[in-house]
Design a protein around this motif. Sequence first.
Motif, PDB file in Angstrom:
ATOM      1  N   GLN B  88      91.759  55.794  75.937  1.00 56.06           N
ATOM      2  CA  GLN B  88      90.313  55.747  75.879  1.00 56.06           C
ATOM      3  C   GLN B  88      89.719  54.537  76.606  1.00 56.06           C
ATOM      4  OE1 GLN B  88      88.119  58.099  74.488  1.00 56.06           O
ATOM      5  NE2 GLN B  88      89.960  59.350  74.525  1.00 56.06           N
ATOM      6  N   PRO B  89      90.310  53.335  76.458  1.00 56.86           N
ATOM      7  CA  PRO B  89      89.683  52.195  77.127  1.00 56.86           C
ATOM      8  C   PRO B  89      89.522  52.406  78.638  1.00 56.86           C
ATOM      9  CG  PRO B  89      91.268  51.394  75.538  1.00 56.86           C
ATOM     10  CD  PRO B  89      91.440  52.886  75.601  1.00 56.86           C
ATOM     11  N   HIS B  92      86.622  54.825  79.213  1.00 58.39           N
ATOM     12  CA  HIS B  92      85.324  54.199  78.931  1.00 58.39           C
ATOM     13  C   HIS B  92      84.963  53.211  80.036  1.00 58.39           C
ATOM     14  CE1 HIS B  92      84.710  55.182  74.412  1.00 58.39           C
ATOM     15  NE2 HIS B  92      85.483  56.084  74.985  1.00 58.39           N
ATOM     16  N   ARG B  93      85.963  52.462  80.509  1.00 61.56           N
ATOM     17  CA  ARG B  93      85.693  51.503  81.587  1.00 61.56           C
ATOM     18  C   ARG B  93      85.209  52.234  82.836  1.00 61.56           C
ATOM     19  NH1 ARG B  93      90.409  48.215  79.857  1.00 61.56           N
ATOM     20  NH2 ARG B  93      89.510  46.364  78.897  1.00 61.56           N
ATOM     21  N   TYR B  96      81.607  53.129  82.109  1.00 55.90           N
ATOM     22  CA  TYR B  96      80.807  51.893  82.122  1.00 55.90           C
ATOM     23  C   TYR B  96      80.614  51.406  83.562  1.00 55.90           C
ATOM     24  CZ  TYR B  96      81.594  51.189  77.052  1.00 55.90           C
ATOM     25  OH  TYR B  96      81.622  51.308  75.688  1.00 55.90           O
ATOM     26  N   LEU B 112      75.756  52.485  74.517  1.00 58.94           N
ATOM     27  CA  LEU B 112      76.268  53.710  75.125  1.00 58.94           C
ATOM     28  C   LEU B 112      77.483  54.170  74.331  1.00 58.94           C
ATOM     29  CD1 LEU B 112      75.922  55.544  77.661  1.00 58.94           C
ATOM     30  CD2 LEU B 112      77.579  54.068  78.802  1.00 58.94           C
ATOM     31  N   LEU B 114      80.399  56.891  73.714  1.00 56.90           N
ATOM     32  CA  LEU B 114      81.099  57.815  74.605  1.00 56.90           C
ATOM     33  C   LEU B 114      82.142  58.641  73.871  1.00 56.90           C
ATOM     34  CD1 LEU B 114      81.872  55.411  77.598  1.00 56.90           C
ATOM     35  CD2 LEU B 114      80.036  57.093  77.461  1.00 56.90           C
TER      36      LEU B 114
END
Lengths: 165, 133
Positions: B88-89, B92-93, B96, B112, B114
């Motif tokens: 997930q990170p 998400h990055r 972003y 935000l 997600l």
Amino acid sequence: MFSRTIISRQLLRQTSSIAARPAAARPAFSTPQPTSLLFRRLLSDQTRQAIDKAVGSAPVVLFMKGTPETPQCGFSRASIQVLGLQGVDPDKFAAFNVLEDSELREGIKEYSDWPTIPQLYVDKEFVGGCDIIVSMHQSGELAKLLDEKRVLVKEEGEAEGAKTE
Amino acid sequence: MSLRTAALSLARAATRSPFSTTMASSSKTPLEDTIREKITTALQPSTLEIHNDSHLHAHHAAMAGSTSRETHFRLVITSPAFRAHRGQPARHRLVYGLLRDEMAREGGIHALQLRTMTPEEEEARREAAEGAK
């Protein structure tokens, strides 16, 4: 379930005392503020070192808005609640209030390459923000991670020293 | 915010479709439009839900002085592009990063949320939900 609730209350109480402690477990962020835009966008060595120290200050570290007892943001609140439900050992937990220091607030975003707060670290490794914490909580991944890292309060009966009265 | 204005903004929010795709030049949802455009271009999503939750947070201390009606967004994105991003990170990055300017600027996106899935994960999720019925 019941014991978990107690543990989470205990976590909240204890972590808030950690967060409220003025300087003990917390690095000094009162370094002079760089004024130029160029410098503000680059993480100074000093800030990086201070954040390194914060990230390493406990096995489980949460950068949040407000304190565990009085979160100033719903996403920080949800995150601290999840950690409480998981039964994270207060002795292995530290919370840092980014609202107390603008250098930390901006610095942690660049440090983690993550634009939002809260941010969770376990064993100095970035885990994620609120959405990730909640989804890992629901999927069971968070329980697995925290168990593997041995940062949960021990269940009754397996407490250290229980047999050596 | 008074109860009355809170109720009004709730009513407004209820009538706004998360799937509206109108791109009028004087859009009332410029940020939502930008989000849709950037994510559609970069990720070719099979599902893209954009929920504007700003009205739920309008009374928060951090929103004092803000007149923007576009501060809090919740996105559900299903895209094959996430296959290359395990974890997930990383996903998400990626998102972003696409919205870096909108998140960084004053008065831009404040929060935000997600949910990111590959088409396969979305399918598995749907099957699990079916099975639970």
